[in-house]
Design a protein around this motif. Structure first.
Motif, PDB file in Angstrom:
ATOM      1  N   LEU A 220       0.855  -1.190   0.000  1.00 32.46           N
ATOM      2  CA  LEU A 220       0.000   0.000   0.000  1.00 32.46           C
ATOM      3  C   LEU A 220       0.887   1.235   0.000  1.00 32.46           C
ATOM      4  N   VAL A 221       0.762   2.044  -1.034  1.00 30.87           N
ATOM      5  CA  VAL A 221       1.468   3.313  -1.112  1.00 30.87           C
ATOM      6  C   VAL A 221       0.619   4.362  -0.406  1.00 30.87           C
ATOM      7  N   VAL A 222       1.198   5.031   0.573  1.00 28.60           N
ATOM      8  CA  VAL A 222       0.463   6.022   1.356  1.00 28.60           C
ATOM      9  C   VAL A 222       1.007   7.409   1.028  1.00 28.60           C
ATOM     10  N   ALA A 223       0.216   8.170   0.294  1.00 25.89           N
ATOM     11  CA  ALA A 223       0.592   9.528  -0.106  1.00 25.89           C
ATOM     12  C   ALA A 223      -0.210  10.498   0.752  1.00 25.89           C
ATOM     13  N   GLY A 229      -4.186  11.822   8.323  1.00 25.39           N
ATOM     14  CA  GLY A 229      -4.877  10.705   7.701  1.00 25.39           C
ATOM     15  C   GLY A 229      -3.972   9.585   7.225  1.00 25.39           C
ATOM     16  N   GLY A 230      -2.766   9.935   6.774  1.00 28.90           N
ATOM     17  CA  GLY A 230      -1.849   8.892   6.328  1.00 28.90           C
ATOM     18  C   GLY A 230      -1.550   7.902   7.436  1.00 28.90           C
ATOM     19  N   ARG A 231      -1.311   8.419   8.616  1.00 29.32           N
ATOM     20  CA  ARG A 231      -1.070   7.539   9.756  1.00 29.32           C
ATOM     21  C   ARG A 231      -2.326   6.727  10.082  1.00 29.32           C
ATOM     22  N   GLY A 232      -3.478   7.369   9.974  1.00 24.67           N
ATOM     23  CA  GLY A 232      -4.727   6.670  10.239  1.00 24.67           C
ATOM     24  C   GLY A 232      -4.969   5.524   9.274  1.00 24.67           C
ATOM     25  N   ILE A 233      -4.627   5.719   8.017  1.00 22.48           N
ATOM     26  CA  ILE A 233      -4.761   4.653   7.022  1.00 22.48           C
ATOM     27  C   ILE A 233      -3.877   3.460   7.393  1.00 22.48           C
ATOM     28  N   ILE A 234      -2.639   3.747   7.774  1.00 22.04           N
ATOM     29  CA  ILE A 234      -1.729   2.661   8.150  1.00 22.04           C
ATOM     30  C   ILE A 234      -2.239   1.937   9.391  1.00 22.04           C
ATOM     31  N   GLU A 247       4.690   1.745   1.288  1.00 23.24           N
ATOM     32  CA  GLU A 247       5.608   2.674   0.626  1.00 23.24           C
ATOM     33  C   GLU A 247       5.193   4.060   1.074  1.00 23.24           C
ATOM     34  N   LEU A 248       6.129   4.794   1.669  1.00 21.31           N
ATOM     35  CA  LEU A 248       5.831   6.056   2.331  1.00 21.31           C
ATOM     36  C   LEU A 248       6.404   7.216   1.536  1.00 21.31           C
ATOM     37  N   VAL A 249       5.545   8.119   1.106  1.00 21.49           N
ATOM     38  CA  VAL A 249       6.016   9.297   0.384  1.00 21.49           C
ATOM     39  C   VAL A 249       6.624  10.284   1.365  1.00 21.49           C
ATOM     40  N   ASP A 250       7.151  11.388   0.836  1.00 17.11           N
ATOM     41  CA  ASP A 250       7.902  12.326   1.682  1.00 17.11           C
ATOM     42  C   ASP A 250       7.093  12.870   2.852  1.00 17.11           C
ATOM     43  N   GLY A 251       5.804  13.112   2.655  1.00 18.23           N
ATOM     44  CA  GLY A 251       4.977  13.642   3.730  1.00 18.23           C
ATOM     45  C   GLY A 251       4.701  12.652   4.845  1.00 18.23           C
ATOM     46  N   MET A 252       5.106  11.392   4.627  1.00 18.84           N
ATOM     47  CA  MET A 252       4.905  10.351   5.632  1.00 18.84           C
ATOM     48  C   MET A 252       6.171  10.025   6.412  1.00 18.84           C
ATOM     49  N   ILE A 253       7.275  10.668   6.079  1.00 18.97           N
ATOM     50  CA  ILE A 253       8.542  10.353   6.729  1.00 18.97           C
ATOM     51  C   ILE A 253       8.715  11.232   7.963  1.00 18.97           C
ATOM     52  N   GLN A 271      10.867   7.480   0.691  1.00 16.40           N
ATOM     53  CA  GLN A 271      11.894   8.357   0.149  1.00 16.40           C
ATOM     54  C   GLN A 271      11.665   9.799   0.582  1.00 16.40           C
ATOM     55  N   LEU A 272      12.782  10.505   0.630  1.00 15.50           N
ATOM     56  CA  LEU A 272      12.804  11.942   0.896  1.00 15.50           C
ATOM     57  C   LEU A 272      13.776  12.585  -0.080  1.00 15.50           C
ATOM     58  N   PRO A 273      13.557  13.845  -0.444  1.00 17.83           N
ATOM     59  CA  PRO A 273      14.609  14.544  -1.182  1.00 17.83           C
ATOM     60  C   PRO A 273      15.914  14.491  -0.408  1.00 17.83           C
ATOM     61  N   GLY A 274      17.004  14.275  -1.110  1.00 22.36           N
ATOM     62  CA  GLY A 274      18.309  14.192  -0.459  1.00 22.36           C
ATOM     63  C   GLY A 274      19.330  13.675  -1.442  1.00 22.36           C
ATOM     64  N   ALA A 275      20.593  13.954  -1.173  1.00 21.43           N
ATOM     65  CA  ALA A 275      21.649  13.590  -2.113  1.00 21.43           C
ATOM     66  C   ALA A 275      22.864  13.059  -1.375  1.00 21.43           C
TER      67      ALA A 275
END
Length: 393
Positions: A220-223, A229-234, A247-253, A271-275
């Protein structure tokens, strides 16, 4: 929701209108709302860049001060009122923010453009912002979710995932990201069984999760948002036994997710933006010395947003947005001497001598097209009690 401003003693701001020799910057994030657990660190990161510039003694345009304001992340009315107050009462010379995409767009169109104020967001990622009318005033150190969607697809396929379901928060951020993920994963040969929205602020998500479970999918990809709500879905998915990998998008990290779920979500990833960039560790060391976690979501991008704004002012020799907006791309990109966190004094020296700087910063800044990050990401996995970086993309 209460409307308020916050100020910080870190850079010496006194409540009320700025003094004549002040260069006030607005820092507008969701200090309340669905990302409230990560925004304090974002603000501290931006203020660390401000403090570094002030400590250098080389910023000749005045003493830079910070004025914090709350946008609620998803409350456009609050966001616009906050931004208006910062612009008209506190007379900020630029806005670091906002954080969430919807409120960022609202501030851009209703406050920044009418008043000619530069905005640099460290975390607003909606693809729609790439084509928004901005009069050359809007930039972001975070990449568009058009790029994140491709990264999500790559991560899933590299992990052998053939089918997914997607749950997204019902706003510009969630919808745009869900569309991007669906398109990229399908193009890569994967199957998307269902794409469904969820509303934030509900006590029970069993109906939403039931529909997703019926559609099926290995992951389940949680965007959504880590504190809403993302936490509630999980939580519902785990309680119902519907999914065990996410799979956790940036707003879930966020650490708050691990603190709430513990062993139940071990092995989930995102994932999060980062290098993989020398500046990343340099920034983390500075943050640690300052007493906060430099690995927190969008902390590097927040430092970079404030640093870019101040270096652009120095390059323009002016704190007026109309003057320095055309210098943001110049200081962000080659040619010039590369500048990393902790080296803002060196950048100011070069600019004062008429030289060029290439600000790399904490997040490997490279601004493309409409003034947004080219899109480096770090892949994360929940291992024990933390998010561990396992790869850069």
């Amino acid at each position: 929701m209460k409307k308020f401003l916050m100020t910080t003693a870190l850079v010496g701001f006194a409540a009320g209108a700025a003094q004549a020799d002040d260069v006030p910057l607005g820092i507008i994030f969701g200090f309340t709302g669905p990302l409230e657990s990560i925004t304090p660190t974002m603000a501290q990161s931006a203020e660390m860049a401000i403090a570094e510039v002030n400590a250098s003694g080389l910023f000749t345009l005045g003493n830079v001060t910070s004025v914090r304001g709350d946008d609620g992340c998803v409350d456009s009315g609050l966001a616009v009122a906050t931004a208006e107050r910062l612009v008209t009462s506190d007379r900020v010379m630029g806005i670091v923010g906002a954080d969430c995409s919807g409120v960022t767009g609202a501030i851009l169109q209703n406050v920044a453009r009418p008043n000619g104020i530069v905005m640099i967001s460290p975390s607003a990622t909606s693809p729609a912002l790439s084509t928004a009318e901005d009069d050359g005033l809007f930039f972001r150190t975070a990449p568009s979710d058009a790029r994140q969607g491709q990264v999500v697809a790559d991560i899933l396929r590299d992990r052998g995932v053939e089918s997914i379901a997607i749950s997204y928060t019902n706003n510009d951020y969630g919808a745009g990201l869900a569309d991007s993920i669906q398109a990229a994963f399908t193009e890569a040969g994967g199957t998307v069984t269902m794409v469904a929205s969820h509303e934030d602020g509900k006590a029970d998500y069993s109906a939403e999760v039931g529909a997703l479970a019926a559609a099926g999918g290995e992951v389940l990809v949680v965007a959504g948002y880590v504190d809403q709500g993302g936490r509630g879905i999980i939580r519902s998915a785990l309680d119902l036994g519907a999914f065990d990998t996410f799979e956790l998008v940036d707003g879930m990290i966020g650490q708050s997710l691990i603190d709430a779920m513990g062993d139940e979500i071990q092995g989930s990833y995102g994932q999060l933006p980062g290098a993989d960039n020398p500046g990343t560790q340099m920034f983390q060391d500075l943050a640690s010395a300052a007493g906060f976690d430099g690995t927190s979501a969008f902390a590097p991008e927040s430092y970079d947003a404030a640093a870019l704004m101040l270096l652009a002012m120095a390059a323009a020799g002016s704190t007026a947005s109309a003057d320095y907006k055309d210098h943001v791309m110049d200081v962000a990109n080659a040619p010039g001497e590369q500048i990393f966190p902790g080296q803002l004094a060196r950048a100011l020296e070069i600019i004062a001598a008429g030289g060029d700087v290439d600000y790399v910063g904490a997040s490997a800044v490279e601004l493309i097209g409409p003034g947004e990050s080219a899109g480096n990401y770090r892949e994360l996995e929940i291992q024990g009690d933390e998010f561990v970086t396992v790869r850069f993309r």
